[in-house]
Design a protein around this motif. Sequence first.
Motif, PDB file in Angstrom:
ATOM      1  N   GLU A   1       0.830  -1.200   0.000  1.00  0.00           N
ATOM      2  CA  GLU A   1       0.000   0.000   0.000  1.00  0.00           C
ATOM      3  C   GLU A   1       0.868   1.255   0.000  1.00  0.00           C
ATOM      4  O   GLU A   1       0.601   2.219  -0.718  1.00  0.00           O
ATOM      5  N   SER A   2       1.922   1.254   0.793  1.00  0.00           N
ATOM      6  CA  SER A   2       2.808   2.417   0.827  1.00  0.00           C
ATOM      7  C   SER A   2       3.547   2.582  -0.503  1.00  0.00           C
ATOM      8  O   SER A   2       3.699   3.699  -1.003  1.00  0.00           O
ATOM      9  N   ALA A   3       3.992   1.458  -1.101  1.00  0.00           N
ATOM     10  CA  ALA A   3       4.721   1.520  -2.361  1.00  0.00           C
ATOM     11  C   ALA A   3       3.853   2.051  -3.487  1.00  0.00           C
ATOM     12  O   ALA A   3       4.367   2.539  -4.487  1.00  0.00           O
ATOM     13  N   SER A   4       2.519   1.972  -3.320  1.00  0.00           N
ATOM     14  CA  SER A   4       1.598   2.403  -4.363  1.00  0.00           C
ATOM     15  C   SER A   4       1.201   3.863  -4.244  1.00  0.00           C
ATOM     16  O   SER A   4       0.332   4.334  -4.979  1.00  0.00           O
ATOM     17  N   GLN A   5       1.836   4.583  -3.343  1.00  0.00           N
ATOM     18  CA  GLN A   5       1.528   5.995  -3.211  1.00  0.00           C
ATOM     19  C   GLN A   5       2.222   6.802  -4.318  1.00  0.00           C
ATOM     20  O   GLN A   5       3.329   6.480  -4.752  1.00  0.00           O
ATOM     21  N   THR A   6       1.536   7.849  -4.734  1.00  0.00           N
ATOM     22  CA  THR A   6       1.968   8.613  -5.905  1.00  0.00           C
ATOM     23  C   THR A   6       3.378   9.170  -5.764  1.00  0.00           C
ATOM     24  O   THR A   6       4.142   9.205  -6.747  1.00  0.00           O
TER      25      THR A   6
ATOM     26  N   ASN B   1       1.606 -10.006 -29.855  1.00  0.00           N
ATOM     27  CA  ASN B   1       2.020  -8.783 -29.175  1.00  0.00           C
ATOM     28  C   ASN B   1       2.004  -8.993 -27.666  1.00  0.00           C
ATOM     29  O   ASN B   1       1.106  -9.646 -27.114  1.00  0.00           O
ATOM     30  N   ARG B   2       3.009  -8.440 -26.991  1.00  0.00           N
ATOM     31  CA  ARG B   2       3.053  -8.483 -25.527  1.00  0.00           C
ATOM     32  C   ARG B   2       3.400  -7.092 -25.030  1.00  0.00           C
ATOM     33  O   ARG B   2       4.377  -6.488 -25.478  1.00  0.00           O
ATOM     34  N   ALA B   3       2.595  -6.594 -24.092  1.00  0.00           N
ATOM     35  CA  ALA B   3       2.782  -5.245 -23.560  1.00  0.00           C
ATOM     36  C   ALA B   3       3.253  -5.309 -22.118  1.00  0.00           C
ATOM     37  O   ALA B   3       2.634  -5.981 -21.285  1.00  0.00           O
ATOM     38  N   PHE B   4       4.343  -4.603 -21.822  1.00  0.00           N
ATOM     39  CA  PHE B   4       4.872  -4.474 -20.470  1.00  0.00           C
ATOM     40  C   PHE B   4       4.499  -3.101 -19.915  1.00  0.00           C
ATOM     41  O   PHE B   4       4.867  -2.083 -20.502  1.00  0.00           O
ATOM     42  N   ALA B   5       3.775  -3.077 -18.807  1.00  0.00           N
ATOM     43  CA  ALA B   5       3.599  -1.836 -18.053  1.00  0.00           C
ATOM     44  C   ALA B   5       4.767  -1.715 -17.085  1.00  0.00           C
ATOM     45  O   ALA B   5       5.073  -2.667 -16.354  1.00  0.00           O
ATOM     46  N   ARG B   6       5.435  -0.574 -17.073  1.00  0.00           N
ATOM     47  CA  ARG B   6       6.617  -0.397 -16.223  1.00  0.00           C
ATOM     48  C   ARG B   6       6.532   0.913 -15.460  1.00  0.00           C
ATOM     49  O   ARG B   6       5.937   1.877 -15.930  1.00  0.00           O
ATOM     50  N   VAL B   7       7.179   0.921 -14.292  1.00  0.00           N
ATOM     51  CA  VAL B   7       7.292   2.140 -13.500  1.00  0.00           C
ATOM     52  C   VAL B   7       8.696   2.228 -12.926  1.00  0.00           C
ATOM     53  O   VAL B   7       9.379   1.217 -12.743  1.00  0.00           O
ATOM     54  N   ALA B   8       9.133   3.452 -12.663  1.00  0.00           N
ATOM     55  CA  ALA B   8      10.358   3.714 -11.912  1.00  0.00           C
ATOM     56  C   ALA B   8       9.939   4.208 -10.535  1.00  0.00           C
ATOM     57  O   ALA B   8       9.223   5.211 -10.423  1.00  0.00           O
ATOM     58  N   THR B   9      10.354   3.499  -9.493  1.00  0.00           N
ATOM     59  CA  THR B   9       9.886   3.798  -8.143  1.00  0.00           C
ATOM     60  C   THR B   9      11.043   3.940  -7.169  1.00  0.00           C
ATOM     61  O   THR B   9      12.044   3.231  -7.271  1.00  0.00           O
TER      62      THR B   9
ATOM     63  N   GLN C   1       1.380  -1.853  -6.405  1.00  0.00           N
ATOM     64  CA  GLN C   1       0.270  -2.607  -6.972  1.00  0.00           C
ATOM     65  C   GLN C   1      -0.115  -1.989  -8.312  1.00  0.00           C
ATOM     66  O   GLN C   1      -0.019  -0.782  -8.513  1.00  0.00           O
ATOM     67  N   ILE C   2      -0.578  -2.832  -9.240  1.00  0.00           N
ATOM     68  CA  ILE C   2      -1.147  -2.364 -10.494  1.00  0.00           C
ATOM     69  C   ILE C   2      -2.600  -2.805 -10.560  1.00  0.00           C
ATOM     70  O   ILE C   2      -2.950  -3.914 -10.134  1.00  0.00           O
TER      71      ILE C   2
ATOM     72  N   GLN D   1      -8.708  -3.414 -20.743  1.00  0.00           N
ATOM     73  CA  GLN D   1      -9.455  -2.190 -21.010  1.00  0.00           C
ATOM     74  C   GLN D   1      -8.957  -0.999 -20.200  1.00  0.00           C
ATOM     75  O   GLN D   1      -9.096   0.143 -20.619  1.00  0.00           O
ATOM     76  N   TYR D   2      -8.385  -1.278 -19.023  1.00  0.00           N
ATOM     77  CA  TYR D   2      -7.978  -0.188 -18.134  1.00  0.00           C
ATOM     78  C   TYR D   2      -6.842  -0.680 -17.247  1.00  0.00           C
ATOM     79  O   TYR D   2      -6.830  -1.833 -16.801  1.00  0.00           O
ATOM     80  N   ALA D   3      -5.864   0.186 -17.014  1.00  0.00           N
ATOM     81  CA  ALA D   3      -4.775  -0.135 -16.089  1.00  0.00           C
ATOM     82  C   ALA D   3      -4.273   1.153 -15.462  1.00  0.00           C
ATOM     83  O   ALA D   3      -4.262   2.211 -16.101  1.00  0.00           O
ATOM     84  N   SER D   4      -3.861   1.053 -14.203  1.00  0.00           N
ATOM     85  CA  SER D   4      -3.321   2.225 -13.522  1.00  0.00           C
ATOM     86  C   SER D   4      -2.364   1.786 -12.435  1.00  0.00           C
ATOM     87  O   SER D   4      -2.437   0.658 -11.929  1.00  0.00           O
ATOM     88  N   VAL D   5      -1.458   2.697 -12.091  1.00  0.00           N
ATOM     89  CA  VAL D   5      -0.542   2.528 -10.956  1.00  0.00           C
ATOM     90  C   VAL D   5      -0.547   3.825 -10.184  1.00  0.00           C
ATOM     91  O   VAL D   5      -0.383   4.908 -10.774  1.00  0.00           O
ATOM     92  N   ALA D   6      -0.758   3.728  -8.871  1.00  0.00           N
ATOM     93  CA  ALA D   6      -0.768   4.914  -8.010  1.00  0.00           C
ATOM     94  C   ALA D   6      -1.717   5.982  -8.559  1.00  0.00           C
ATOM     95  O   ALA D   6      -1.376   7.156  -8.635  1.00  0.00           O
ATOM     96  N   TRP D   7      -2.924   5.542  -8.963  1.00  0.00           N
ATOM     97  CA  TRP D   7      -3.965   6.422  -9.474  1.00  0.00           C
ATOM     98  C   TRP D   7      -3.651   7.018 -10.835  1.00  0.00           C
ATOM     99  O   TRP D   7      -4.413   7.833 -11.354  1.00  0.00           O
ATOM    100  N   GLN D   8      -2.539   6.624 -11.428  1.00  0.00           N
ATOM    101  CA  GLN D   8      -2.161   7.140 -12.736  1.00  0.00           C
ATOM    102  C   GLN D   8      -2.550   6.135 -13.813  1.00  0.00           C
ATOM    103  O   GLN D   8      -2.065   5.002 -13.840  1.00  0.00           O
TER     104      GLN D   8
END
Length: 495
Positions: free
Chosen positions: A27-32, A50-58, A71-72, A119-126
């Motif tokens: 939960e803490s790691a998912s903060q904006t 096709n394969r799609a990778f969602a990535r973040v830098a944290t 969390q995603i 259809q929809y994906a988000s990380v930290a409300w983004q």
Amino acid sequence: MKLLTLIIFFFTLVVLKGCGGGSSNDESASQTQYIYAAWVIIGSDEAGNNRAFARVATSYLSPSGQPVCPQINIDGRFSKMAMRAAAGEMPLRPTAFQPSVPANFPLSTCEAILPAGTQYASVAWQSLPIPKERFDRILLIGDSGCRMDTTNLQNCEDPKEWPFASVAQLGAELNPDLVMHMGDFQYRDVPCSASGKCPIDAQSPWGYGWDTWNADLFTPAAVLFAKAPWLVVRGNHEICSKAGQGWFRFLNPTFYTEDRSCNNASYDSIANYSPTYAVSLGGGSRIVVYDSANVSIGTTVTDPNNNYYRQFVEAFTLAANPIFTNTIFTNHHPILGYGNPTTSSVPPGNTTLQGVMNNVMQKLYPAATANSYYPESINTAFHGHVHNLQTINFGVNNFPSHPATIISGADGVALAEPFPSATPPFYKTTLVAPGVEINNMIWNNNFSFALLERIENSAFWKYTLYNKSGDTFAVCTQAGRQLNCTPNAGNLSSS
């Protein structure tokens, strides 16, 4: 549909929190405030889909100092992203430029696969951009970084000198549903010095760590990362002796492994080359992506076990799939396009790749004539590397002999010398490759980019070419292997 998705998202969040669906670390790691960048990269899985990778830098670290991924949310279902590459200072690699410093990555890279049909994906409300089954608007850019090396020091703080941020904004306003980058993302190899345009008090980052990747790519291109998924081509600035460590952490469209990380020189013979893959654009069109990042010029390759030889066999085999009516080949180095012009000459395309292609064509298609280069199944070719824009048609009397070529390598880096102005035009006297005649050509020596728009429901494309101000300087319509171009008045050369 969007309202329903949001309702599911909030309901699932409440359920997870109420039922202990995630640890306090998750939960803490998912903060904006811990998420510095988020993006989506498209590649291909083992089955060719096709394969799609969602990535973040944290930046998040647990109370015990361990990096934790956020969390995603994918269509209302929450799961923890996988750790792709943990934060840390990477081993110092021998580099092409001195002095050199170890690449420091204070942020971890986390990832999750977006299943087909998401259809929809988000990380930290983004919200994250979702790949489409059929792409209809594609932004074509390349060579976007700000150049700081021993021969050229751009002023990265001057948008006239380095306009990539404004190019990215203009590109986002065109509402692409895919961004294609032709390679060379990160150019800041050496510190600023008084010998060039880069002001020594600018404090521009340099080297190959997160600070330079952020300055050259993630900050100026944030608006494009939010707008659409990316298909990325590896350039020569992403080899292991340059920015390869960041390439594998952030952009490479496969899973992260130690032998493909550029952290250990003993694996460079693996890490400097990547298997060829294909990405479907839907509607009978697709792109074959070839890694030419480490290629030299002028060497001869006839060994079937050579990396480039094997990669071309893979590329031409993929291109032979009959369910696609329009196949685009792409790699960083121009093959049937001109190299960076100088005051004394206009170099041809990469002669090493030309030679390999001829050998592979003779192996796969024994009846092919000399200097065929590409199989008939490939209609167009995209490249970067040369810091201008070129669109080239081949053949005589409008009978195309080779795939039309587009070079898009002028989206931020210091521009190439202009092509010579003469009659007849240089391409009538200087061959781009042995045995290849150019029918007509458009070139632009200013910062520029292109938008591909699908022609109705076909597999073919209309190409609109823009300058850095967003003004159109040419429109080209694809007909098989031919681009029928109409130049507009302006800063443009054509013949």
